[in-house]
Write a protein that holds these residues in place. Structure first.
Motif, mmCIF file in Angstrom:
data_model
loop_
_atom_site.group_PDB
_atom_site.id
_atom_site.type_symbol
_atom_site.label_atom_id
_atom_site.label_comp_id
_atom_site.label_asym_id
_atom_site.label_seq_id
_atom_site.Cartn_x
_atom_site.Cartn_y
_atom_site.Cartn_z
ATOM 1 N N GLU A 92 0.932 -1.498 -0.130
ATOM 2 C CA GLU A 92 0.385 -0.215 0.186
ATOM 3 C C GLU A 92 0.455 1.245 -0.240
ATOM 4 O O GLU A 92 0.161 2.369 -0.395
ATOM 5 N N LYS A 93 1.901 1.531 0.718
ATOM 6 C CA LYS A 93 2.651 2.185 0.631
ATOM 7 C C LYS A 93 3.331 3.159 -0.907
ATOM 8 O O LYS A 93 3.075 4.269 -1.242
ATOM 9 N N LYS A 94 3.701 2.493 -1.537
ATOM 10 C CA LYS A 94 3.936 1.906 -3.242
ATOM 11 C C LYS A 94 2.648 2.458 -3.838
ATOM 12 O O LYS A 94 2.569 2.252 -4.999
ATOM 13 N N GLN A 95 0.955 1.921 -3.273
ATOM 14 C CA GLN A 95 0.614 2.125 -3.877
ATOM 15 C C GLN A 95 0.817 1.178 -5.506
ATOM 16 O O GLN A 95 -0.456 1.178 -6.166
ATOM 17 N N GLN A 96 0.754 -0.519 -4.794
ATOM 18 C CA GLN A 96 0.589 -1.661 -6.175
ATOM 19 C C GLN A 96 0.439 -3.033 -5.713
ATOM 20 O O GLN A 96 1.045 -3.280 -4.082
ATOM 21 N N SER A 97 0.296 -3.329 -7.092
ATOM 22 C CA SER A 97 0.151 -4.890 -6.229
ATOM 23 C C SER A 97 0.447 -5.395 -7.208
ATOM 24 O O SER A 97 0.699 -5.203 -8.750
ATOM 25 N N SER A 98 1.148 -6.824 -7.353
ATOM 26 C CA SER A 98 2.028 -7.641 -8.275
ATOM 27 C C SER A 98 0.872 -9.059 -8.129
ATOM 28 O O SER A 98 0.842 -9.914 -7.013
ATOM 29 N N LEU A 99 0.769 -9.323 -9.568
ATOM 30 C CA LEU A 99 0.428 -10.536 -9.240
ATOM 31 C C LEU A 99 1.729 -11.830 -9.332
ATOM 32 O O LEU A 99 2.186 -12.035 -10.979
#
Lengths: 108, 111
Positions: free
Chosen positions: A66-73
């Motif tokens: 959430e700090k980087k505002q990203q998710s990876s699959l």
């Protein structure tokens, strides 16, 4: 604000790994992942909540920062059945906003 | 539980006509959302209904409208069809607007 997915398309051989990224310009509370096979409706894979937890579905897992505002699959040892378009969705104002999608092609 | 159903599955209309699409959500789901999917634009949010009230609307012209009935079934209407309205229209239901179970879609072709 629509999340941005990268890459737009990936071509793999069966057994190879892939990573699909989803990033947002605004704070995220959760990220939802869907897969849509050609000619079918999108199917829910998993939801990632605040806390950086990692989840898994078959050999597909995801992380959320959430700090980087990203998710990876992460797709490990890909199978032919993994082919399709993957969408991430972020929550905003009583609706899910989807990224533009990442088309994944798995060749034998 | 039965999944989300949409009727009709395929539709061909002429420019200027209007069309009504129907969606029956999963039993117990009160939130119904509609999306337009085209190859160039991805999944575009149209609107969301909850307990017969439209709670949210996307950036589409007023030609696109919808409603939800007391049994949670929803309809979407497009008036004065344009060629650019050709798309797959997806309905999704959930207990919340963030929980989306999609139906098979209605493929609309405008000629």
């Amino acid at each position: 604000q629509q999340p941005v997915q990268s890459p737009q398309a990936v071509i793999l051989r069966e057994g190879e790994d892939a990573v699909i990224n989803c990033s947002s310009s605004k704070a995220l509370y959760s990220v939802h992942w869907y897969r849509q096979k050609h000619g079918e409706a999108p199917v829910f894979l998993m939801i990632l909540l605040k806390g950086g937890e990692q989840k898994g579905h078959e050999k597909i897992s995801a992380s959320f920062n959430e700090k980087k505002q990203q998710s990876s699959l992460y797709l490990t040892a890909s199978q032919l059945s993994y082919s399709g378009t993957y969408f991430c969705g972020t929550e905003g104002a009583q609706k899910l906003v989807f990224g533009q999608g990442t088309r994944l092609t798995i060749n034998p | 539980k039965a999944g989300v159903t949409q009727t009709p599955r395929y539709l061909i209309k002429t420019r200027g006509q209007q069309v009504t699409l129907s969606c029956s959500p999963i039993s117990g789901h009160r939130s119904v959302s509609w999306y337009q999917q085209t190859p160039g634009q991805g999944l575009q949010f149209l609107f969301e209904y909850f307990s017969e009230t439209q709670r949210n609307k996307g950036n589409f012209p007023g030609r696109f409208s919808g409603r939800q009935f007391s049994n949670s079934r929803s309809e979407m209407n497009v008036s004065t069809l344009e060629l650019g309205d050709s798309a797959l229209y997806l309905c999704a239901s959930g207990s919340t607007p963030y929980e989306q179970y999609f139906g098979p879609g209605t493929r609309l072709t405008v000629t």
